[in-house]
Motif scaffolding. Structure first.
Motif, PDB file in Angstrom:
ATOM      1  N   ALA A 138       0.833  -1.207   0.000  1.00 51.25           N
ATOM      2  CA  ALA A 138       0.000   0.000   0.000  1.00 51.25           C
ATOM      3  C   ALA A 138       0.864   1.252   0.000  1.00 51.25           C
ATOM      4  CB  ALA A 138      -0.925  -0.007   1.215  1.00 51.25           C
ATOM      5  N   THR A 139       1.973   1.219   0.730  1.00 48.31           N
ATOM      6  CA  THR A 139       2.864   2.378   0.785  1.00 48.31           C
ATOM      7  C   THR A 139       3.587   2.575  -0.547  1.00 48.31           C
ATOM      8  OG1 THR A 139       3.196   1.900   3.140  1.00 48.31           O
ATOM      9  CG2 THR A 139       4.687   3.479   2.131  1.00 48.31           C
ATOM     10  N   LEU A 140       3.960   1.483  -1.203  1.00 50.74           N
ATOM     11  CA  LEU A 140       4.593   1.588  -2.521  1.00 50.74           C
ATOM     12  C   LEU A 140       3.629   2.197  -3.545  1.00 50.74           C
ATOM     13  CD1 LEU A 140       6.461  -1.847  -2.665  1.00 50.74           C
ATOM     14  CD2 LEU A 140       7.531   0.416  -2.594  1.00 50.74           C
ATOM     15  N   VAL A 141       2.375   1.780  -3.494  1.00 51.39           N
ATOM     16  CA  VAL A 141       1.380   2.335  -4.416  1.00 51.39           C
ATOM     17  C   VAL A 141       1.135   3.814  -4.106  1.00 51.39           C
ATOM     18  CG1 VAL A 141      -1.023   2.195  -5.153  1.00 51.39           C
ATOM     19  CG2 VAL A 141       0.319   0.100  -4.860  1.00 51.39           C
ATOM     20  N   GLU A 142       1.098   4.127  -2.821  1.00 54.68           N
ATOM     21  CA  GLU A 142       0.937   5.521  -2.397  1.00 54.68           C
ATOM     22  C   GLU A 142       2.084   6.376  -2.921  1.00 54.68           C
ATOM     23  OE1 GLU A 142       2.388   7.369   1.700  1.00 54.68           O
ATOM     24  OE2 GLU A 142       0.558   6.189   1.979  1.00 54.68           O
ATOM     25  N   LYS A 143       3.284   5.814  -2.922  1.00 52.92           N
ATOM     26  CA  LYS A 143       4.478   6.577  -3.287  1.00 52.92           C
ATOM     27  C   LYS A 143       4.746   6.597  -4.789  1.00 52.92           C
ATOM     28  CE  LYS A 143       9.254   7.144  -1.690  1.00 52.92           C
ATOM     29  NZ  LYS A 143       9.102   8.400  -0.945  1.00 52.92           N
ATOM     30  N   PHE A 144       4.471   5.451  -5.468  1.00 54.52           N
ATOM     31  CA  PHE A 144       4.840   5.332  -6.880  1.00 54.52           C
ATOM     32  C   PHE A 144       3.649   5.080  -7.805  1.00 54.52           C
ATOM     33  CE2 PHE A 144       8.634   3.954  -4.480  1.00 54.52           C
ATOM     34  CZ  PHE A 144       9.542   4.893  -4.940  1.00 54.52           C
TER      35      PHE A 144
END
Length: 247
Positions: free
Chosen positions: A190-196
């Protein structure tokens, strides 16, 4: 979007002499048909010789750390450019042993990631909580904070992976339960999608922390686990191949 190709990387840490190259050759001979990309990250003294020994095989060679600067008065350190020059294709950054023993911060890890990209290396960026942080109920907060702080924006559009390694499971023989692993990996995703954005869905999230042939199948088939960062079990070809074949 298609699932990322799994990556299984062996971290030899401060182990291995010239004779150990036979283990790397045995791994290369035994990975035919594997669905995973396979890498071995030996000590810096073996990178060049291992890259030569594994030339023409599918096994990649990586470094275990890289300095943020390209050159300079940094006795004993190795620059990303030097790793690449020796034959490395990947590099582990932010390993818990570096964060704890050398007090590496998220900002320093991010600077090292930028250096790796500058040198054409594929980063494996490590994150993970201590036992005290887990007991305090802060595991997800700590890990997602490290993802945000250690992965610079420059990673967008590049090939890289994140390795979740609960600090308390490294070298102890302890392993989180499958639901615990899945909870953290989902939070990282979820954090990767939020960031990238959408590209964050294609980043392999590796699990590291006492991965052995006996537990590899359960871990590697858990939700959002896209491979493994293997420590001690990667030193012997038979054990490492057992993990690779469990995928």
């Amino acid at each position: 979007m298609t699932a990322p190709q799994p990556l299984i990387a062996g971290n030899w840490k401060m182990n291995g002499l010239a004779a150990s190259l036979d283990e790397a050759r045995a791994v290369a001979a035994g990975v035919a048909g594997s669905a995973a990309r396979v890498a071995i990250c030996p000590p810096a003294t073996l990178i060049h010789r291992m890259s030569e020994a594994l030339a023409g095989t599918t096994v990649l060679v990586g470094g275990q750390d890289g300095h943020a600067e390209a050159s300079g008065a940094f006795t004993g350190d190795v620059a990303a450019e030097q790793l690449a020059d020796a034959g490395a294709k990947l590099v582990i950054l932010g390993h818990s042993e570096r964060r704890a023993g050398y007090r590496e911060t998220d900002a320093l890890v991010a600077a090292k990631v930028k250096a790796a990209l500058r040198a054409g290396l594929e980063p494996i960026v490590c994150v993970g909580e201590t036992i005290d942080e887990r007991k305090a109920g802060r595991a997800l907060e700590v890990v997602t904070g490290q993802v945000r702080g250690s992965l610079p924006a420059e990673l967008a559009g590049t090939t890289f992976s994140v390795a979740y390694e609960p600090v308390w499971a490294i070298g102890t023989g302890l392993t989180p339960t499958t639901p615990e692993i899945e909870e953290v990996h989902r939070a990282i995703r979820a954090t990767l999608v939020e960031k990238f954005g959408e590209a964050g869905k294609s980043v392999p999230i590796l699990y590291g922390g006492s991965v052995k042939p006996a537990n590899a199948a359960e871990i590697l088939h858990a939700d959002e686990v896209g491979g493994a960062l293997v420590g001690g079990a990667s030193l012997k070809a038979a054990d490492f191949l057992g993990i690779i074949r469990a995928l």
